[in-house]
Design an enzyme around this catalytic site. Structure first.
Site, PDB file in Angstrom:
ATOM      1  N   SER A  73      -1.616  82.264 -45.363  1.00  0.00           N
ATOM      2  CA  SER A  73      -0.745  82.230 -46.541  1.00  0.00           C
ATOM      3  C   SER A  73       0.545  81.497 -46.221  1.00  0.00           C
ATOM      4  CB  SER A  73      -0.444  83.650 -47.035  1.00  0.00           C
ATOM      5  OG  SER A  73      -1.590  84.226 -47.628  1.00  0.00           O
ATOM      6  N   ASN A 152     -13.470  80.719 -50.905  1.00  0.00           N
ATOM      7  CA  ASN A 152     -13.582  82.049 -50.322  1.00  0.00           C
ATOM      8  C   ASN A 152     -14.422  83.011 -51.150  1.00  0.00           C
ATOM      9  OD1 ASN A 152     -11.095  81.483 -51.886  1.00  0.00           O
ATOM     10  ND2 ASN A 152     -10.816  83.688 -51.808  1.00  0.00           N
ATOM     11  N   GLN A 180     -11.870  79.572 -44.595  1.00  0.00           N
ATOM     12  CA  GLN A 180     -13.246  80.074 -44.611  1.00  0.00           C
ATOM     13  C   GLN A 180     -14.206  79.138 -43.875  1.00  0.00           C
ATOM     14  OE1 GLN A 180     -14.240  83.033 -45.583  1.00  0.00           O
ATOM     15  NE2 GLN A 180     -12.345  83.709 -46.537  1.00  0.00           N
ATOM     16  N   SER A 200      -6.781  80.384 -39.945  1.00  0.00           N
ATOM     17  CA  SER A 200      -6.489  81.800 -39.742  1.00  0.00           C
ATOM     18  C   SER A 200      -7.388  82.375 -38.662  1.00  0.00           C
ATOM     19  CB  SER A 200      -6.685  82.578 -41.047  1.00  0.00           C
ATOM     20  OG  SER A 200      -6.421  83.956 -40.861  1.00  0.00           O
ATOM     21  N   HIS A 202      -8.135  85.891 -38.291  1.00  0.00           N
ATOM     22  CA  HIS A 202      -8.860  87.145 -38.552  1.00  0.00           C
ATOM     23  C   HIS A 202     -10.165  86.960 -39.325  1.00  0.00           C
ATOM     24  CE1 HIS A 202      -7.934  88.280 -42.865  1.00  0.00           C
ATOM     25  NE2 HIS A 202      -7.063  87.304 -42.695  1.00  0.00           N
ATOM     26  N   CYS A 326      -7.688  89.512 -51.688  1.00  0.00           N
ATOM     27  CA  CYS A 326      -6.315  89.337 -52.166  1.00  0.00           C
ATOM     28  C   CYS A 326      -6.168  89.683 -53.646  1.00  0.00           C
ATOM     29  CB  CYS A 326      -5.857  87.898 -51.924  1.00  0.00           C
ATOM     30  SG  CYS A 326      -5.926  87.420 -50.184  1.00  0.00           S
TER      31      CYS A 326
END
Length: 382
Positions: A73, A152, A180, A200, A202, A326
């Site tokens: 983000s 996503n 993704q 990202s 995670h 989200c």
């Protein structure tokens, strides 16, 4: 059958043992501030550089073009705001799509409030951007195109190479949210003419709270966070060394198994889709086949609320979602699905099942059977 069958890997993943093991010394033994000059700090500096090298290899860029962030983000915000503000003297027009992650969409809306002009491209019924629409949207004052690499929610893999070529021919900078896609499908920022990419940890069995922004050398971008001289003066704040180390290790492990795991997950994905299509009133959202993320399944069950399905699946030990994590608290239907042309009532009947390293073939059969049973029970009681 295991107590929990986790089918929400697009939301997050567990941290691999090898990743956690490599992180641990940086909480205790190597705790020095990387900006300090003594030996335990030097160890931390070296660890950060190694992590960036590992991340850069996944997308074919230089380690010096990787900038650490608190997550994707922040990376999306930095790429779009930072570039727009640094280059507003060249123009104020940005192009994106209606199915971007909210980190991109809300950043663009913020820039609109500051006087920037944003074009939100439509997509077809499978979620693909039409190249002709992009060409027609470009203006003399267009400075940035931001289009997601792979969606996503519905797994659609956009025509990134063609988009990159168009941007290059028009001298427009191209940013992509590649979260993704990272370590699931090949990403080559050089070949695809990508100047910025958000990443990202995670989603690839690394820790939460850490991400990165690839910024091609020479791209002018304003800082989002001001303070010290960390990240070569572009992002202030003491580096979170353990998480950075974990990100790098997760990237190294992910790229090693990407090709083999992609084939395995694609097989399981297609088997699950085929099994779900045997249930009456099922619609597959997104493309069927090779232009879809290997681990993504998104379907609508006509006449059944997706949130009800998620709740009842959870009671059976199955973790799924009714859309992006989200947006989980929103009562509105997925804006991604309505952008495909689905009516709101149908969009509310969707669930997303995303597979991962833990997913086995027996899970596919179990989940498919349970969904059939639950859907038939709900319809019978309605």
């Amino acid at each position: 059958m295991e107590k929990i069958i986790y089918m929400d890997h697009a939301a997050t993943t567990y941290v691999k043992d090898e990743v956690l093991k490599e992180m641990q010394p940086y909480f205790t033994k190597y705790y020095g501030n990387p900006s300090s000059q003594y030996s335990i700090s030097m160890e931390n500096k070296m660890a950060i550089e190694l992590a960036k090298e590992r991340i850069s290899k996944v997308i074919n860029c230089s380690p010096e073009e990787i900038y650490i962030t608190s997550g994707a983000s922040e990376a999306d915000n930095w790429a779009i705001k930072g570039f727009a503000l640094a280059n507003k003297h060249k123009g104020n027009h940005i192009i994106t799509t209606k199915i971007e992650h909210e980190a991109v969409l809300n950043t663009c809306r913020y820039l609109e409030s500051m006087g920037f002009e944003v074009t939100y491209l439509p997509v077809d019924k499978e979620g693909f951007v039409k190249i002709q629409d992009l060409k027609e949207a470009i203006k003399e004052n267009t400075i940035l195109v931001s289009i997601i690499f792979a969606n996503n929610e519905i797994g659609t893999i956009e025509p990134i190479e063609e988009i990159g070529e168009i941007c290059k021919s028009k001298d427009i900078v191209f940013h992509t949210d590649a979260v993704q896609a990272f370590c699931k499908i090949p990403i080559d920022v050089r070949n695809k003419n990508i100047q910025m990419a958000s990443l990202s940890a995670h989603k690839i069995y690394g820790p939460k709270g850490i991400g990165a922004l690839y910024i091609k050398k020479g791209i002018k971008i304003h800082n989002l966070i001001h303070g010290g001289a960390q990240e070569r003066g572009k992002r202030a704040g003491t580096e979170n060394v353990p998480l950075i180390v974990g990100f790098g290790k997760a990237a190294e492990l992910g790229i090693k198994i990407m090709e083999e795991e992609s084939k395995r997950l694609s097989y399981l994905r297609d088997k699950l889709i085929d099994k779900l299509l045997q249930i009456d009133g099922v619609i597959v959202n997104g493309p069927v086949g090779g232009k879809r993320l290997p681990n993504n399944v998104n379907v609508c069950f006509q006449g059944v609320y997706g949130e009800d399905l998620v709740f009842l699946l959870d009671r059976e030990g199955i973790c799924a979602s009714s859309g992006s994590a989200c947006q989980a608290s929103s009562m509105e239907p997925s804006y991604v699905l309505t952008a495909l042309g689905l009516e709101k009532s149908l969009a509310k009947s969707s669930i997303r099942l995303t597979l991962g390293l833990q997913t086995k073939e027996e899970h596919i059969d179990f989940v498919g059977d349970k969904l059939k049973e639950i859907v038939e029970r709900i319809r019978k009681n309605n």
